[in-house]
Design a protein around this motif. Structure first.
Motif, PDB file in Angstrom:
ATOM      1  N   ASN A 176       0.836  -1.194   0.000  1.00 55.12           N
ATOM      2  CA  ASN A 176       0.000   0.000   0.000  1.00 55.12           C
ATOM      3  C   ASN A 176       0.871   1.243   0.000  1.00 55.12           C
ATOM      4  O   ASN A 176       0.887   2.003   0.964  1.00 55.12           O
ATOM      5  CB  ASN A 176      -0.943   0.003   1.215  1.00 55.12           C
ATOM      6  CG  ASN A 176      -2.022   1.086   1.121  1.00 55.12           C
ATOM      7  OD1 ASN A 176      -2.058   1.884   0.184  1.00 55.12           O
ATOM      8  ND2 ASN A 176      -2.897   1.115   2.114  1.00 55.12           N
ATOM      9  N   LYS A 217      -1.320 -10.397  -4.801  1.00 53.92           N
ATOM     10  CA  LYS A 217      -1.765  -9.098  -5.327  1.00 53.92           C
ATOM     11  C   LYS A 217      -2.541  -8.324  -4.264  1.00 53.92           C
ATOM     12  O   LYS A 217      -3.531  -8.815  -3.731  1.00 53.92           O
ATOM     13  CB  LYS A 217      -2.608  -9.302  -6.577  1.00 53.92           C
ATOM     14  CG  LYS A 217      -1.800  -9.884  -7.748  1.00 53.92           C
ATOM     15  CD  LYS A 217      -2.567  -9.902  -9.051  1.00 53.92           C
ATOM     16  CE  LYS A 217      -3.720 -10.895  -8.996  1.00 53.92           C
ATOM     17  NZ  LYS A 217      -4.321 -11.100 -10.333  1.00 53.92           N
ATOM     18  N   PRO A 218      -2.109  -7.084  -3.969  1.00 55.95           N
ATOM     19  CA  PRO A 218      -2.753  -6.337  -2.890  1.00 55.95           C
ATOM     20  C   PRO A 218      -4.021  -5.589  -3.310  1.00 55.95           C
ATOM     21  O   PRO A 218      -4.099  -5.039  -4.400  1.00 55.95           O
ATOM     22  CB  PRO A 218      -1.669  -5.322  -2.493  1.00 55.95           C
ATOM     23  CG  PRO A 218      -0.873  -5.094  -3.739  1.00 55.95           C
ATOM     24  CD  PRO A 218      -0.950  -6.353  -4.543  1.00 55.95           C
ATOM     25  N   VAL A 219      -4.994  -5.569  -2.387  1.00 58.21           N
ATOM     26  CA  VAL A 219      -6.208  -4.771  -2.548  1.00 58.21           C
ATOM     27  C   VAL A 219      -6.304  -3.871  -1.317  1.00 58.21           C
ATOM     28  O   VAL A 219      -6.162  -4.354  -0.195  1.00 58.21           O
ATOM     29  CB  VAL A 219      -7.475  -5.660  -2.645  1.00 58.21           C
ATOM     30  CG1 VAL A 219      -8.716  -4.821  -2.914  1.00 58.21           C
ATOM     31  CG2 VAL A 219      -7.316  -6.714  -3.738  1.00 58.21           C
ATOM     32  N   CYS A 220      -6.530  -2.578  -1.532  1.00 59.23           N
ATOM     33  CA  CYS A 220      -6.549  -1.620  -0.415  1.00 59.23           C
ATOM     34  C   CYS A 220      -7.892  -0.902  -0.317  1.00 59.23           C
ATOM     35  O   CYS A 220      -8.651  -0.876  -1.275  1.00 59.23           O
ATOM     36  CB  CYS A 220      -5.438  -0.580  -0.583  1.00 59.23           C
ATOM     37  SG  CYS A 220      -3.824  -1.289  -0.865  1.00 59.23           S
ATOM     38  N   GLU A 221      -8.116  -0.308   0.859  1.00 62.61           N
ATOM     39  CA  GLU A 221      -9.355   0.413   1.199  1.00 62.61           C
ATOM     40  C   GLU A 221     -10.462  -0.589   1.538  1.00 62.61           C
ATOM     41  O   GLU A 221     -10.925  -1.362   0.687  1.00 62.61           O
ATOM     42  CB  GLU A 221      -9.830   1.350   0.067  1.00 62.61           C
ATOM     43  CG  GLU A 221      -8.864   2.499  -0.214  1.00 62.61           C
ATOM     44  CD  GLU A 221      -8.653   3.405   0.999  1.00 62.61           C
ATOM     45  OE1 GLU A 221      -9.570   4.160   1.364  1.00 62.61           O
ATOM     46  OE2 GLU A 221      -7.567   3.347   1.612  1.00 62.61           O
ATOM     47  N   GLN A 275     -15.948  -5.530  -1.212  1.00 61.26           N
ATOM     48  CA  GLN A 275     -16.629  -5.789  -2.491  1.00 61.26           C
ATOM     49  C   GLN A 275     -15.847  -6.795  -3.321  1.00 61.26           C
ATOM     50  O   GLN A 275     -16.432  -7.636  -4.015  1.00 61.26           O
ATOM     51  CB  GLN A 275     -16.821  -4.483  -3.265  1.00 61.26           C
ATOM     52  CG  GLN A 275     -17.880  -3.611  -2.618  1.00 61.26           C
ATOM     53  CD  GLN A 275     -18.136  -2.341  -3.401  1.00 61.26           C
ATOM     54  OE1 GLN A 275     -18.843  -2.337  -4.404  1.00 61.26           O
ATOM     55  NE2 GLN A 275     -17.563  -1.248  -2.935  1.00 61.26           N
ATOM     56  N   TYR A 276     -14.524  -6.724  -3.245  1.00 61.54           N
ATOM     57  CA  TYR A 276     -13.666  -7.682  -3.944  1.00 61.54           C
ATOM     58  C   TYR A 276     -13.931  -9.097  -3.412  1.00 61.54           C
ATOM     59  O   TYR A 276     -14.125 -10.040  -4.182  1.00 61.54           O
ATOM     60  CB  TYR A 276     -12.193  -7.298  -3.753  1.00 61.54           C
ATOM     61  CG  TYR A 276     -11.213  -8.301  -4.311  1.00 61.54           C
ATOM     62  CD1 TYR A 276     -10.595  -9.239  -3.477  1.00 61.54           C
ATOM     63  CD2 TYR A 276     -10.901  -8.316  -5.659  1.00 61.54           C
ATOM     64  CE1 TYR A 276      -9.697 -10.163  -3.984  1.00 61.54           C
ATOM     65  CE2 TYR A 276      -9.998  -9.241  -6.180  1.00 61.54           C
ATOM     66  CZ  TYR A 276      -9.392 -10.156  -5.333  1.00 61.54           C
ATOM     67  OH  TYR A 276      -8.504 -11.076  -5.833  1.00 61.54           O
ATOM     68  N   ILE A 291     -13.573  -1.367  -0.616  1.00 61.05           N
ATOM     69  CA  ILE A 291     -13.169  -1.947  -1.901  1.00 61.05           C
ATOM     70  C   ILE A 291     -12.780  -3.412  -1.671  1.00 61.05           C
ATOM     71  O   ILE A 291     -13.123  -4.288  -2.465  1.00 61.05           O
ATOM     72  CB  ILE A 291     -12.019  -1.125  -2.539  1.00 61.05           C
ATOM     73  CG1 ILE A 291     -12.546   0.256  -2.942  1.00 61.05           C
ATOM     74  CG2 ILE A 291     -11.423  -1.844  -3.741  1.00 61.05           C
ATOM     75  CD1 ILE A 291     -11.514   1.244  -3.449  1.00 61.05           C
TER      76      ILE A 291
END
Lengths: 269, 220
Positions: free
Chosen positions: A97, A111-115, A121-122, A118
Motif C-alpha cells: 500500500n 496481489k494487494p487490494v486496499c481500502e 466488495q472484492y 473496496i
C-alpha cells in the motif's frame, strides 16, 4: 482456524511445516489464529507459499480491518492474519500500500487490494457462492454503496472527535453531530432486520465494527446511544448473533481500555 | 423508452456531474439534463438528495441515485455496453481504488488551490500536495493509453472532468502543469465525443471560478 491443505506434495509439505502460534501475551490478539510460514522452507517454495492464498495486513482494533475480517468469515475464506505495528510498518505493508501506507490490506495470491469497502466488495465478487454481501439488483446495490460510503464519510471522523476532544463547545457540537448521524442511519434501517433487509450485507458490515466503540463515545461525550437510537442498538445485538461478527468484534470494555491509551498518547488526558 | 425516464439534476461546471454525463453518453443513453441553481436549491433536488443536498443526482424512473462514482457504477450495471469497469475482479478493485484516490486526494488538493488556501504558506502546501497526487496518477498511467489500459474506463472518466478546471488551478496556484504523459492522455480522452460534449471550455470555468472567489472574499 486451521490450515486445510489441498492435494499435492507441495501442499502436504507446507502443511507439515505450518504451525499455529500466538503473537504473545503482551499484544491483544483477536480470536482467529495466525498461520506462520516456517523459515525452514527453501526460498523458492517459501516465495510460492507466500504468494498463494489470502493474507490480511491489519490491526486488531481497527474497525476498517474488522470489516474485512467479517466479510472473510461470512464467506468462510481461510487466510493468514498479519498484525501490523503501525509505528514500525512492515516492508510488506509499505510495498502493498505505497499510496496510503495503511491497514487493512488484503493480499490475494500476491496481489494487494486496499481500502476496506473496496476489499469487502472484492471478497464478495471473488467468493460469490457464499452469503452475498451486495444485493443483485443494481438500484439496491447503489443504495448499499451510498450508505456504506455515508458510514465512511461520517461515523469514523465524528466518532474520533468524541474521544479526542478535551471538552467544551467543540465536544458538545461533535456529540450533537454524532447523534444526528446515528439517527439518520436509524431512519434508513427503519424496521428492517438488517440494513440490507433480510440479508446481512455491505452497510451492516461497514457500520457494525463501530458499535464496539459506542461505550467509549458515550462515556467521553456524556450521552446514551440506547436512549437516542434504541433501534440501532437492537440491530447491533442482532448482528452480534452472527458468528462472523461475534468472533471479530471485541468487547466494548476492551476497546475502551485501548481508547484510554490513545487519549494518553494524544495528550487528551 | 421516453427521454424523461432518465433525468440528471445537473450543474454545468461540476466535474462530478460531468462524470455522469460522460457515462450516459458513452452508453448511448438518452437523458434530460436539469441545470440546478445551487444557491437556490430546487424542491426536487432537496427531495432527491436529502443527505447531501448536492448535484449530480440521477433519477431513473423517478428513483434517485447520489454520489457520482456510485451513479457511474449503477449506469455501468444497468447499461453494460460498452463496459466502464474491467471484467477481472482484481482489476475492478484497482479501478475503484484509483477512482476513490482521485476523489480523496486529487480533488481535495485541487480544491484547496483555488478555494481555501488564504496565505502563501497554505498555497505552497496545497501546490505540493497537488503535484504529488498528479505524479502518483502519472506513475499509475505509465505507458498505457488509458488508466484502464487499452480502453477508456472508470478512472479515466473520474479524472478527465478536472481537465476543464486546469486553467483555474494554474492561475490560482501560480504554476504551469508540465506533464507530456498526462497531456497526451487528456488529448486522447478529449477525442471521445462523450468527453468533448461533457466538458465546458476552460475559459468558461476560469470565469466561473473568478466570480466565485470574489463571492468567497478572495481577490478583493
Amino acid at each position: 482456524m486451521t490450515f486445510k491443505p489441498k492435494n499435492g506434495t507441495l501442499q502436504k509439505q507446507l502443511a507439515a511445516t505450518f504451525s499455529l502460534i500466538n503473537t504473545g501475551a503482551s499484544r491483544p490478539f483477536h480470536q482467529t489464529a495466525c498461520v506462520h510460514i516456517s523459515p525452514k522452507l527453501k526460498p523458492e517454495k517459501r516465495r510460492m507459499a507466500e504468494e498463494k492464498g489470502v493474507k490480511l495486513l491489519d490491526l486488531w482494533s481497527s474497525p476498517f480491518g474488522q470489516r474485512c475480517r467479517i466479510a472473510l468469515a461470512e464467506k468462510e475464506v481461510e487466510y493468514e492474519y498479519n498484525e501490523e505495528n503501525l509505528s514500525d510498518k512492515s516492508e510488506l505493508l509499505l510495498k502493498s500500500n505505497p499510496i496510503y501506507k495503511k491497514i487493512p490490506v488484503l493480499i490475494h495470491d500476491g496481489k494487494p487490494v486496499c481500502e476496506s469497502l473496496i476489499i469487502v466488495q472484492y471478497i464478495d465478487e471473488v467468493w460469490p457462492s457464499k452469503t452475498p454481501i451486495l444485493p443483485s439488483d443494481p438500484y439496491a446495490r447503489a443504495q448499499a454503496r451510498f450508505w456504506a460510503d455515508y458510514v465512511d464519510k461520517k461515523v469514523y471522523e465524528c466518532g474520533t472527535r468524541l474521544w479526542k476532544l478535551k471538552g467544551g463547545e467543540a465536544l458538545q457540537e461533535a456529540k450533537e453531530e454524532f447523534i444526528l448521524i446515528l439517527k439518520t442511519l436509524e431512519a434508513e434501517l427503519g424496521d428492517k432486520k438488517y440494513f440490507g433487509g433480510e440479508t446481512f450485507g455491505l452497510v451492516d458490515i461497514a457500520l457494525v465494527p463501530f458499535t464496539s466503540w459506542f461505550y467509549s463515545y458515550e462515556t467521553y461525550a456524556g450521552f446514551s446511544i440506547e436512549q437516542e437510537c434504541s433501534k440501532l442498538v437492537s440491530w447491533a445485538k442482532r448482528c452480534k448473533e452472527r458468528a462472523s461478527v461475534a468472533k471479530t468484534l471485541y468487547e466494548p470494555k476492551k476497546i475502551h481500555e485501548f481508547v484510554g491509551h490513545l487519549r494518553k498518547k494524544y495528550g487528551v488526558e | 423508452m421516453s427521454k424523461s425516464n432518465v433525468v440528471l439534476l445537473d450543474h454545468w461546471v461540476s466535474p462530478y456531474a460531468m462524470r455522469v454525463r460522460i457515462a450516459l453518453w458513452e452508453k448511448g443513453v438518452d437523458f434530460e439534463s436539469k441545470q440546478q441553481d445551487l444557491s437556490n436549491k430546487s424542491e426536487l433536488l432537496l427531495r432527491s438528495n436529502p443527505i447531501y443536498k448536492k448535484a449530480p443526482v440521477l433519477l431513473h424512473d423517478d428513483k434517485p441515485l447520489c454520489e457520482s462514482l456510485i451513479i457511474v457504477g449503477y449506469i455501468d450495471e444497468v447499461w453494460p455496453s460498452p463496459p466502464l469497469l474491467p471484467s477481472s475482479s482484481y482489476e475492478r478493485a484497482t479501478a475503484r481504488f484509483w477512482a476513490d484516490f482521485i476523489d480523496k486526494k486529487f480533488a481535495e488538493a485541487a480544491t484547496k488551490l483555488w478555494r481555501s488556501a488564504r496565505s502563501t504558506e497554505e498555497l505552497e502546501a496545497a501546490k505540493k500536495e497537488f503535484f504529488e497526487t498528479l505524479k502518483q496518477l502519472e506513475e499509475f498511467l505509465g505507458e498505457k493509453d488509458y488508466f484502464g489500459g487499452e480502453n477508456f474506463g472508470l478512472v479515466d472518466l473520474a479524472l478527465i472532468p478536472f481537465w476543464s478546471w486546469f486553467s483555474a488551478y494554474e492561475k490560482f496556484g501560480g504554476f504551469k502543469i508540465e506533464s507530456p504523459k498526462l497531456y497526451a492522455w487528456m488529448q486522447r480522452c478529449m477525442e471521445r465525443e462523450s468527453v468533448a460534449k461533457a466538458l465546458p471550455a476552460q475559459e468558461k470555468v476560469l470565469e466561473f471560478v473568478c466570480t466565485l472567489r470574489k463571492i468567497l472574499g478572495f481577490d478583493q
